[in-house]
Design an enzyme around this catalytic site. Structure first.
Site, mmCIF file in Angstrom:
data_model
loop_
_atom_site.group_PDB
_atom_site.id
_atom_site.type_symbol
_atom_site.label_atom_id
_atom_site.label_comp_id
_atom_site.label_asym_id
_atom_site.label_seq_id
_atom_site.Cartn_x
_atom_site.Cartn_y
_atom_site.Cartn_z
ATOM 1 N N LYS A 99 0.884 -1.168 0.000
ATOM 2 C CA LYS A 99 0.000 0.000 0.000
ATOM 3 C C LYS A 99 0.917 1.212 0.000
ATOM 4 O O LYS A 99 1.569 1.522 0.999
ATOM 5 C CB LYS A 99 -0.902 0.005 1.219
ATOM 6 C CG LYS A 99 -1.922 1.133 1.143
ATOM 7 C CD LYS A 99 -3.021 0.930 2.161
ATOM 8 C CE LYS A 99 -2.848 1.830 3.370
ATOM 9 N NZ LYS A 99 -3.044 3.259 3.049
ATOM 10 N N ALA A 186 -9.275 6.032 3.777
ATOM 11 C CA ALA A 186 -9.183 7.229 4.620
ATOM 12 C C ALA A 186 -10.429 8.102 4.574
ATOM 13 O O ALA A 186 -11.042 8.275 3.528
ATOM 14 C CB ALA A 186 -7.973 8.085 4.274
ATOM 15 N N GLY A 187 -10.759 8.632 5.736
ATOM 16 C CA GLY A 187 -11.840 9.598 5.848
ATOM 17 C C GLY A 187 -13.101 9.078 6.507
ATOM 18 O O GLY A 187 -13.914 9.856 6.988
ATOM 19 N N ASN A 208 -9.127 2.499 9.470
ATOM 20 C CA ASN A 208 -8.328 2.290 10.674
ATOM 21 C C ASN A 208 -8.850 3.141 11.823
ATOM 22 O O ASN A 208 -9.493 2.643 12.743
ATOM 23 C CB ASN A 208 -6.852 2.587 10.403
ATOM 24 C CG ASN A 208 -5.940 2.134 11.541
ATOM 25 O OD1 ASN A 208 -6.392 1.782 12.623
ATOM 26 N ND2 ASN A 208 -4.659 2.127 11.315
ATOM 27 N N THR A 209 -8.631 4.472 11.738
ATOM 28 C CA THR A 209 -8.944 5.346 12.870
ATOM 29 C C THR A 209 -10.394 5.248 13.342
ATOM 30 O O THR A 209 -10.645 5.251 14.552
ATOM 31 C CB THR A 209 -8.611 6.809 12.495
ATOM 32 O OG1 THR A 209 -7.265 6.861 12.038
ATOM 33 C CG2 THR A 209 -8.769 7.734 13.689
#
Lengths: 256, 71
Positions: A99, A186-187, A208-209
């Site tokens: 990645k 992401a986001g 992830n987050t």
């Protein structure tokens, strides 16, 4: 119904991919991945801790026969570093997938797409299966595809922002023109964001987050799993068009 | 002999890469190694001779999702 995601001949069971950063410990990481149903997990390349050899290893918790390990080049801000980390990751021996991240700016963590394109070209030529993390820019997505990317990974919003899919129209254009899978990376902030990404027709979502930072990461992982499945099914089913006025759904016939 | 291993000075009698790894209790199959910026293939760990002053990087996988800040 066989609706498996296929990238370069590899089949993936789940359309939810999971990052392994920011968890309390490896036990929590393993529990969350189990709850998410993901079979692709991203990892980062870092120095071995040579002073404390008692510290556990992430791969003790992620069985490479069960999960596809996707090394990333997180932390790389130029082409040379991204190439170096990619080659080290491949040598570590779990995969020739990478990645690819070439970050351009610390405040937004937006990709440096010029560097990203260069690195994608070089790594694809070296036989890597390259998953570049890019902007929601349809032109760049096409350029990355032409450079040999196995899939493109446009952002929904800045990394860790939880703002959701800020520009669904750009993602739609990317999806329309891409010949390789499109994985929104992401986001995502919560389940509805992952759902929207999938309803647009994305091939997968990487999170992830939004999971690691949730009050209960295991529960959020399960929520994301259902959101991704629901979004995919809704996309495949084909939604009704949006209209300004009402359309009745009960029959007139038989009314008194 | 004196090496730099992962940024730290390291003095040892071990002069092959595999001996160095064993001395550090590192399982060779889980890591990748660079000596003076060149990757050493796993198959060469056994016979790779280290020289005084070599700069050695030993890396493995850690938890990570997206990006991190500059070092």
């Amino acid at each position: 119904m066989n609706d498996k995601l296929t990238v370069k001949g590899m089949e993936f069971e789940s359309r939810l991919w999971i990052g392994t950063g920011k968890y309390k410990d490896f036990e929590e990481t393993a529990r969350v991945i189990e709850a998410s149903g993901a079979d692709v997990v991203t990892v980062s390349v870092r120095r071995v801790n040579i002073t404390d050899r008692k510290s556990a290893n992430l791969l003790d918790y992620l069985d490479p026969s069960k999960y596809k390990i996707l090394p990333n080049t997180a932390g790389c801000y130029n082409v040379e570093d991204a190439l170096r980390y990619s080659r080290l990751a491949r040598e570590a021996g779990v995969s020739n997938m990478v990645k690819l991240e070439v970050i351009g700016d610390e405040k937004t963590l937006y990709p440096d797409t010029i560097g990203l394109l260069k690195a994608t070209e070089i790594l694809a030529r070296e036989g890597f299966i390259v998953f570049p993390y890019t902007n929601d820019d349809p032109v760049m997505a096409k350029r990355l595809e032409d450079a040999g990317a196995a899939a493109v990974m446009p952002l929904g919003a800045p990394i860790g922002s939880g703002l959701g899919i800020r520009n669904p129209y750009s993602i739609r254009i990317i999806l329309e023109s891409a010949k390789v899978p499109v994985i929104v990376d992401a986001g995502v902030g919560t389940a509805s964001d992952a759902n929207i990404a999938m309803e647009l027709g994305s091939d997968a979502v990487l999170i992830n987050t939004a999971i690691a930072g949730a009050g209960d990461p295991e529960k959020m992982a399960e929520a994301m799993k259902h959101a991704v499945i629901a979004g995919r099914l809704a996309y495949k089913a084909g939604r009704i068009p949006k209209k300004l006025y009402a359309t009745a759904s009960s029959p007139l016939e038989g009314m008194l | 002999m004196k090496f730099t291993v992962n940024g730290e000075e390291h003095i040892t009698e071990n002069d092959t890469l595999i001996q160095l790894l064993r001395g550090l209790e590192i399982m060779p199959d889980r890591v990748a190694v660079e000596v003076n910026l060149s990757i050493v293939k796993k198959a060469d760990f056994e016979n790779f001779r280290l020289k005084d002053g070599d700069i050695i990087e030993i890396v493995n996988f850690v938890g990570g999702g997206n990006a991190s800040y500059r070092v």
